[in-house]
Design an enzyme around this catalytic site. Structure first.
Site, PDB file in Angstrom:
ATOM      1  N   GLU A 121      37.634 -10.069  75.011  1.00  0.00           N
ATOM      2  CA  GLU A 121      36.350  -9.723  75.639  1.00  0.00           C
ATOM      3  C   GLU A 121      36.565  -8.651  76.704  1.00  0.00           C
ATOM      4  OE1 GLU A 121      34.779 -13.334  77.364  1.00  0.00           O
ATOM      5  OE2 GLU A 121      35.466 -14.542  75.673  1.00  0.00           O
ATOM      6  N   LYS A 123      36.532  -7.042  80.129  1.00  0.00           N
ATOM      7  CA  LYS A 123      36.458  -7.669  81.450  1.00  0.00           C
ATOM      8  C   LYS A 123      35.469  -6.853  82.278  1.00  0.00           C
ATOM      9  CE  LYS A 123      39.331  -9.579  85.098  1.00  0.00           C
ATOM     10  NZ  LYS A 123      38.743  -8.951  86.276  1.00  0.00           N
ATOM     11  N   ASP A 125      33.340  -5.464  85.199  1.00  0.00           N
ATOM     12  CA  ASP A 125      33.649  -5.302  86.619  1.00  0.00           C
ATOM     13  C   ASP A 125      32.391  -5.541  87.456  1.00  0.00           C
ATOM     14  OD1 ASP A 125      35.172  -4.869  88.797  1.00  0.00           O
ATOM     15  OD2 ASP A 125      35.435  -2.714  88.489  1.00  0.00           O
ATOM     16  N   TYR A 232      29.688 -15.566  79.457  1.00  0.00           N
ATOM     17  CA  TYR A 232      30.948 -15.683  78.707  1.00  0.00           C
ATOM     18  C   TYR A 232      31.667 -17.018  78.822  1.00  0.00           C
ATOM     19  CZ  TYR A 232      32.604 -13.916  83.268  1.00  0.00           C
ATOM     20  OH  TYR A 232      32.816 -13.718  84.595  1.00  0.00           O
ATOM     21  N   LYS A 320      44.754  -5.870  82.419  1.00  0.00           N
ATOM     22  CA  LYS A 320      44.062  -4.857  83.224  1.00  0.00           C
ATOM     23  C   LYS A 320      44.364  -3.445  82.728  1.00  0.00           C
ATOM     24  CE  LYS A 320      42.213  -6.238  87.104  1.00  0.00           C
ATOM     25  NZ  LYS A 320      42.835  -6.754  88.233  1.00  0.00           N
ATOM     26  N   CYS A 414      36.395  22.439 116.739  1.00  0.00           N
ATOM     27  CA  CYS A 414      35.404  22.006 115.770  1.00  0.00           C
ATOM     28  C   CYS A 414      35.005  23.186 114.877  1.00  0.00           C
ATOM     29  CB  CYS A 414      34.183  21.462 116.500  1.00  0.00           C
ATOM     30  SG  CYS A 414      32.811  21.120 115.396  1.00  0.00           S
ATOM     31  N   CYS A 417      31.037  24.032 115.675  1.00  0.00           N
ATOM     32  CA  CYS A 417      30.530  24.583 116.938  1.00  0.00           C
ATOM     33  C   CYS A 417      31.599  25.254 117.789  1.00  0.00           C
ATOM     34  CB  CYS A 417      29.839  23.490 117.746  1.00  0.00           C
ATOM     35  SG  CYS A 417      30.991  22.333 118.504  1.00  0.00           S
ATOM     36  N   CYS A 432      35.299  16.273 117.785  1.00  0.00           N
ATOM     37  CA  CYS A 432      34.707  17.437 118.426  1.00  0.00           C
ATOM     38  C   CYS A 432      34.122  16.985 119.760  1.00  0.00           C
ATOM     39  CB  CYS A 432      33.607  18.000 117.523  1.00  0.00           C
ATOM     40  SG  CYS A 432      32.403  19.022 118.372  1.00  0.00           S
ATOM     41  N   CYS A 438      26.744  20.469 119.429  1.00  0.00           N
ATOM     42  CA  CYS A 438      27.339  20.750 118.119  1.00  0.00           C
ATOM     43  C   CYS A 438      26.293  20.457 117.046  1.00  0.00           C
ATOM     44  CB  CYS A 438      28.573  19.882 117.908  1.00  0.00           C
ATOM     45  SG  CYS A 438      29.216  19.961 116.227  1.00  0.00           S
TER      46      CYS A 438
HETATM   47  S1  IVH Z   1      36.546 -15.864  82.017  1.00  0.00           S
HETATM   48  C1  IVH Z   1      38.488 -19.612  83.219  1.00  0.00           C
HETATM   49  N1  IVH Z   1      35.611 -13.703  80.854  1.00  0.00           N
HETATM   50  O1  IVH Z   1      37.126 -11.786  85.816  1.00  0.00           O
HETATM   51  C2  IVH Z   1      37.906 -18.323  82.841  1.00  0.00           C
HETATM   52  N2  IVH Z   1      36.015 -13.630  83.185  1.00  0.00           N
HETATM   53  O2  IVH Z   1      39.780 -12.791  87.159  1.00  0.00           O
HETATM   54  C3  IVH Z   1      37.244 -17.645  83.945  1.00  0.00           C
HETATM   55  N3  IVH Z   1      35.386 -11.506  84.245  1.00  0.00           N
HETATM   56  O3  IVH Z   1      36.087 -14.323  87.980  1.00  0.00           O
HETATM   57  C4  IVH Z   1      36.717 -16.298  83.709  1.00  0.00           C
HETATM   58  N4  IVH Z   1      34.658 -10.510  82.425  1.00  0.00           N
HETATM   59  O4  IVH Z   1      34.442 -12.468  87.438  1.00  0.00           O
HETATM   60  C5  IVH Z   1      36.024 -14.259  82.010  1.00  0.00           C
HETATM   61  N5  IVH Z   1      34.734 -11.887  79.705  1.00  0.00           N
HETATM   62  C6  IVH Z   1      35.132 -12.442  80.846  1.00  0.00           C
HETATM   63  C7  IVH Z   1      35.089 -11.748  82.061  1.00  0.00           C
HETATM   64  C8  IVH Z   1      35.551 -12.370  83.223  1.00  0.00           C
HETATM   65  C9  IVH Z   1      34.841 -10.397  83.727  1.00  0.00           C
HETATM   66  C10 IVH Z   1      35.739 -11.667  85.654  1.00  0.00           C
HETATM   67  C11 IVH Z   1      35.159 -12.898  86.301  1.00  0.00           C
HETATM   68  C12 IVH Z   1      36.314 -13.720  86.749  1.00  0.00           C
HETATM   69  C13 IVH Z   1      37.418 -12.718  86.824  1.00  0.00           C
HETATM   70  C14 IVH Z   1      38.725 -13.408  86.531  1.00  0.00           C
END
Ligand code: IVH
Length: 690
Positions: A121, A123, A125, A232, A320, A414, A417, A432, A438
């Site tokens: 999945e 991740k 942000d 998720y 990551k 500066c 000025c 400054c 200024c």
């Molecule tokens: S699962 C036990 N799935 O990543 C499982 N987390 O470092 C808990 N996050 O706190 C999380 N996308 O904020 C899961 N597809 C995804 C995610 C996801 C983003 C974030 C989430 C979590 C952090 C984990």
């Protein structure tokens, strides 16, 4: 940095202490203030260094070690929600080799040689949420907080349109659906553009914008922002109806939750790698930020056998992405001058695409940063965007430096000025000394004066201020309130052909009327806003509030500052000597006094009436705590006193009304006795509050 193998135990201990402090600070900035100053990769580096040292010196692991924490304390203002099932975090890895190790570990744990299926999945942000449904009705929303206790954001979550509030029949009686709240890139850029036009502070990245929008005490503000979700995982469930992550996604889809279209079931490591590479490729084009890929063992029966480490599941991991980097050239180094005169160097870059965002400038922070990295005009630099829209310069590429390159010399005057720019001994910034003469400072000060937390005059955006300043219509804040008068008056402003502003390009009668209306609506202002608007160095909204609460009337505050009378000031808990110096200095400048006096002829500053509570015997009184309290922590004691309408001071003076004595009270108790000030025991204090 010294290799870990060479650290002595003493060095390791000192470094662990340092890392605990640094990471706690970074956590607070990230989780509590939604305003991080470390990039993700800088943060990860510190965190990994901490874990690595702990692995070599397990006896030195601190009780407050960052490895035992997954978030920060709950921000006050929201009710707390204790999660029935903790909201966990994920372990993270940075290479496919480490993913292979993880998959191997899972197989070894399960004692099997067969392939295991994983759900891959993106991740997202953003920030995680938990939504609780009882009998199919959404009843409670929470943030993760520290994983055990989060904040109640029920009303805020309700404003997110894609979150279903009522589920179809047949769902479990109790069901907690968890996922990520995020702001789409497009919505983020639109919000920032709007804020920039209004002279407001913009957000560094979509994640901060999402966090800042969701954690609003006023859910109306959340509703104005475009937030989205992906679901998720789950928390408490009365009767689970699915036996795999894939099956759970099918249920989520049926129930009407948004799920990410790129979730992919992978049969083996090879497919995991393919899914990762594919997401890397499409990452920049996705309408939202992702910072990696999460792999979860698909079968729940296997998840249950695998179980958990302290804070993370053994059945899932986050892979990551590396921070997005690119090479480009510095074409110039410019110096920007801020409201308080701070000179900030900015690098102009040959525009380059970094992970889907065009970048053409990067901040160089300050003089020392330029020297440390030896950054010069003409250098080829590595720039990096780690989820952040504001890029960082990681370093230069020395081989690409032109032969005629010269060291950058930071100006001592500066650039706007020409006044001297000086650097105080213990400060990183050079400032400054031109003050309001200024133009850069004057303009920034005007922008601050009308900003959201100050006079909040939305009609006066940055561009208009720039224009008006350049034309000589607005020089300082007091000019704002005489604009209308001057527009019709006899000075150079008036013209035979008609009123000046109405004849300006792009302006007409209607827009001028609206501007005057917006200005006139702000002729009465609260004391905290007024103090904040003055733009005194170090005086933010919180300090302005403290000052208002303690002085009540602007005239009293101003009189003390003019007389350099700081006794009352420094007795306020939360105001230190250096702040006091800045305040006094501000009021010693004749041009500041002139502007204030002109302003006070045009506007009314309200007296500050403390609304916290007026029926309490402590209301309006100044209290000081000393010694160790038995039933309360110091922070609780203070909070209770403030809630009862008292002011809490840090030291005893003739202005003190009560001194609350804990055990082993020392000099403050003696001082109270000497001045004849009433003392209270902790119990007497608690009784008074009843
Ligand atoms: S699962 C036990 N799935 O990543 C499982 N987390 O470092 C808990 N996050 O706190 C999380 N996308 O904020 C899961 N597809 C995804 C995610 C996801 C983003 C974030 C989430 C979590 C952090 C984990």
């Amino acid at each position: 940095m010294k290799p870990i193998a060479e650290l002595t135990p003493e060095e390791a201990k000192a470094e662990l202490e340092y890392l605990a402090q640094e990471l706690a600070k970074a956590d607070a900035a990230y989780y509590q203030n939604d305003d991080p100053y470390l990039t993700d990769s800088e943060y990860d580096k510190l965190k990994h260094r901490n874990t690595d040292i702990e692995t070599r010196f397990p006896t030195l692991i601190r009780p407050d070690s960052p490895s035992k924490r997954i978030g920060a304390a709950v921000k006050s203002g929201f009710a707390k929600v204790v999660h029935t099932f903790p909201m966990l975090s994920l372990g993270d890895v940075f290479s496919i080799d480490e993913v292979a190790d993880f998959v191997m570990g899972v197989k070894r744990f399960l004692n099997t040689a067969e392939d295991i299926a994983f759900m891959s999945e993106p991740k997202i942000d953003g920030l995680s949420f938990s939504a609780r449904y009882e009998n199919g009705i959404f009843v409670k929303g929470a943030t993760r907080g520290d994983g055990t206790t989060g904040e109640d954001i029920t009303e805020n979550l309700k404003t997110i349109r894609s979150l279903p509030l009522k589920l179809p029949t047949g769902v479990p009686d109790i069901l907690e659906v968890r996922g990520e709240v995020y702001m789409a890139k497009e919505d983020f850029f639109a919000l920032n553009a709007k804020y920039a036009a209004e002279g407001k502070k913009t957000f560094a990245n979509p994640r901060n914008a999402a966090a800042g929008s969701l954690r609003q005490l006023d859910p109306k503000i959340t509703a104005e922002r475009n937030l989205s979700i992906f679901a998720y995982t789950w928390g408490e469930v009365s009767a689970r109806q699915w036996d795999s992550q894939a099956d759970f996604f099918n249920h989520l889809r049926d129930w009407g939750f948004p799920i990410n279209p790129n979730n992919t079931l992978c049969a083996n490591l090879k497919e995991i790698e393919q899914s990762f590479n594919r997401l890397m490729e499409i990452r920049a084009e996705l309408p939202y930020d992702i910072d990696g890929v999460v792999y979860k063992v698909n079968a729940i029966a296997l998840q249950e056998r695998l179980g958990f480490l302290t804070r993370t599941p053994r059945w899932a991991i986050a892979h990551k992405f590396p921070a997005e980097q690119a090479l480009t050239k510095i074409t110039a180094i410019r110096i920007q001058v801020g409201r308080t005169g701070a000179l900030t160097p900015v690098a102009d870059l040959e525009p380059v695409n970094v992970g889907g965002v065009m970048v053409s400038h990067a901040t160089l922070h300050n003089e020392d940063e330029i020297r440390r990295k030896d950054i010069r005009v003409g250098d080829t630099v590595i720039i990096q965007r780690a989820g952040d829209v504001i890029p960082q310069i990681v370093g230069i590429v020395p081989e690409k430096r032109p032969a005629d390159s010269v060291e950058f010399v930071f100006p001592t005057v500066c650039p706007v000025c020409g006044a001297h720019a000086i650097r105080e001994e213990d400060e990183a910034v050079r400032r400054c000394t031109g003050g309001l003469s200024c133009p850069a400072q004057a303009k920034e000060r005007l922008i601050h004066f009308v900003s959201r937390d100050a006079f909040d005059i939305a009609g006066l955006g940055d561009k208009i201020i720039e224009d008006f300043y350049a034309e000589g219509i607005l020089h300082n804040p007091a000019d704002i309130f005489t604009l209308q008068e001057r527009n019709g008056g006899d000075d150079l402003f008036s013209a035979a052909e008609g009123l000046y502003l109405e004849r300006k390009e792009g302006w007409g009668k209607k827009s001028v009327d609206n501007l005057f209306k917006a200005i006139n609506a702000k002729r009465t202002i609260s004391l905290p806003r007024f103090i904040y608007a003055l733009g005194i160095r170090q005086v933010g909204t919180a300090t302005a509030r403290l000052l208002a609460k303690n002085y009540g009337r602007f005239a009293d505050f101003m009189q003390d500052m003019i007389n350099k009378e700081t006794g009352k000031l420094v007795a306020i808990d939360g105001i230190g000597a250096s702040m006091a110096t800045d305040m006094v200095e501000f009021f010693q400048e004749q041009h500041n006094l002139d502007i204030i006096n002109r302003l006070l002829r045009q506007i009314t500053v309200e007296e500050f009436i403390d609304t916290s509570r007026t029926d309490s015997p402590l209301s309006g009184k100044t209290v000081v705590f000393t010694g160790t309290l038995e039933h309360l922590t110091r922070a609780e004691g203070k909070a209770k006193a403030l809630a009862a309408g008292a002011k809490v001071a840090g030291s005893v003076s003739k202005n003190t009304d009560f001194v609350i004595l804990g055990a082993d009270a020392g000099s403050k108790a003696a001082k109270a006795k000497e001045l004849g000030i009433m003392t209270l025991s902790e119990n007497e204090f608690l009784d008074l509050l009843q």
